[in-house]
Design an enzyme around this catalytic site. Sequence first.
Site, PDB file in Angstrom:
ATOM      1  CD  GLU A 103      -1.439  -2.331   2.054  1.00 41.53           C
ATOM      2  OE1 GLU A 103      -2.266  -2.973   2.722  1.00 41.53           O
ATOM      3  OE2 GLU A 103      -0.228  -2.630   1.998  1.00 41.53           O
ATOM      4  CB  ALA A 129      18.011 -43.325  -8.274  1.00 41.41           C
ATOM      5  CB  ALA A 157      19.378 -51.193  -9.285  1.00 40.87           C
ATOM      6  CB  CYS A 186      -1.031  -4.058   8.770  1.00 39.38           C
ATOM      7  SG  CYS A 186       0.043  -2.727   8.205  1.00 39.38           S
ATOM      8  CB  THR A 238      18.369 -35.735  -0.838  1.00 34.20           C
ATOM      9  OG1 THR A 238      17.164 -36.496  -0.986  1.00 34.20           O
ATOM     10  CG2 THR A 238      18.585 -34.905  -2.093  1.00 34.20           C
ATOM     11  CB  SER A 248      20.070 -34.554   9.154  1.00 33.64           C
ATOM     12  OG  SER A 248      21.039 -35.500   9.553  1.00 33.64           O
TER      13      SER A 248
END
Length: 356
Positions: free
Chosen positions: A46, A156, A158, A69, A190, A215
Amino acid sequence: MAHALTLGRRGMGRVWPNPAVGCVIVAGGRVIGRGWTGDGGRPHAETQALAQAGAAARGATAYVTLEPCSHHGKTPPCADALIAAGLACVVVALGDPDPRVAGQGIARLQAAGIEVITGICADQARADHAGFLGRVVHGRPFLTLKLASSFDGRIATATGESKWITGPDARRAVHAQRARHDAVMVGAGTVRADDPALTVRGLGRARQPVRVVVSRKLDLPVESALVRSLDVAPLWLCHGAEAADKDVSAWQERGARTIMCDSTGRQVSADDVMVKLADAGLTRVFCEGGGSLAASLLQADVVNQLVGFSAGLAIGAEGTPAIGALGVEHLKDAPRFELHDHARVGADLMHIWQRA
């Protein structure tokens, strides 16, 4: 309002923890001011539109994608700025559920004698602001799960070969989607297998998203692309209590932010990860796998959108599946999504599914 929504989308991935708002000011059937939330959340849409309109804003109409706001934060209330500019009418797509606003912005405008019209393009505004609304109302960001796989759903072979299943056009589209999210998230597997940078590349001087790695034990390679690019983009590590204090301290010393989350069995709780990321201000998260993390997110029912890139090749059952085990025994219990859009992207097919 459609124009204001288009402007607001320019801020996606760039303005968290604030909403990506757009504003258009019209006088005499002519646009005299336009604005959208600035990088980092300021300046607000704004105030930018009012600055462009100048004195011509008196008696004009403003179209805003979210309720202005009404509280003092790092900037003064936008409702007050609209009042001071002498606007005759403010059209608002959607109310702001933030307790600091929650109708007070509209009430302040009306008390000043400004006509307020609400609900214009509300459904589209709700979709555009889904991340901000989710963080404020439900305490979780909007989560997109991206999967790039072969026709038979493998990511992926094997032997672990995965570069590249999809083509360059699909990969460029993924970078564009990263840029529209506050954060890119992957699991530790990954990072260990692919050593990704998780940055936005090939799109000019894009604002980089936060890189989030889940992790449980923080058993991540120190010599990695994530570490080498710490000066380019932030790195946040969501770990469990099982992570050794020395590992937590070592990552903090390198410049990463560590976030302890609850664990469920041998995994970090996907639900708690989302809560902690929302607490940290994130509104839109783009998850790029791998399969175990994707499965945990689906099991926790925190995925809002699926984005799939399917390539025209088959890898076979010995390949790595795009999604890990879900424990689904009956179809009625399977996570279900509704097709939202699809398109050809180079040699691949992109399909987008929304939470049912």
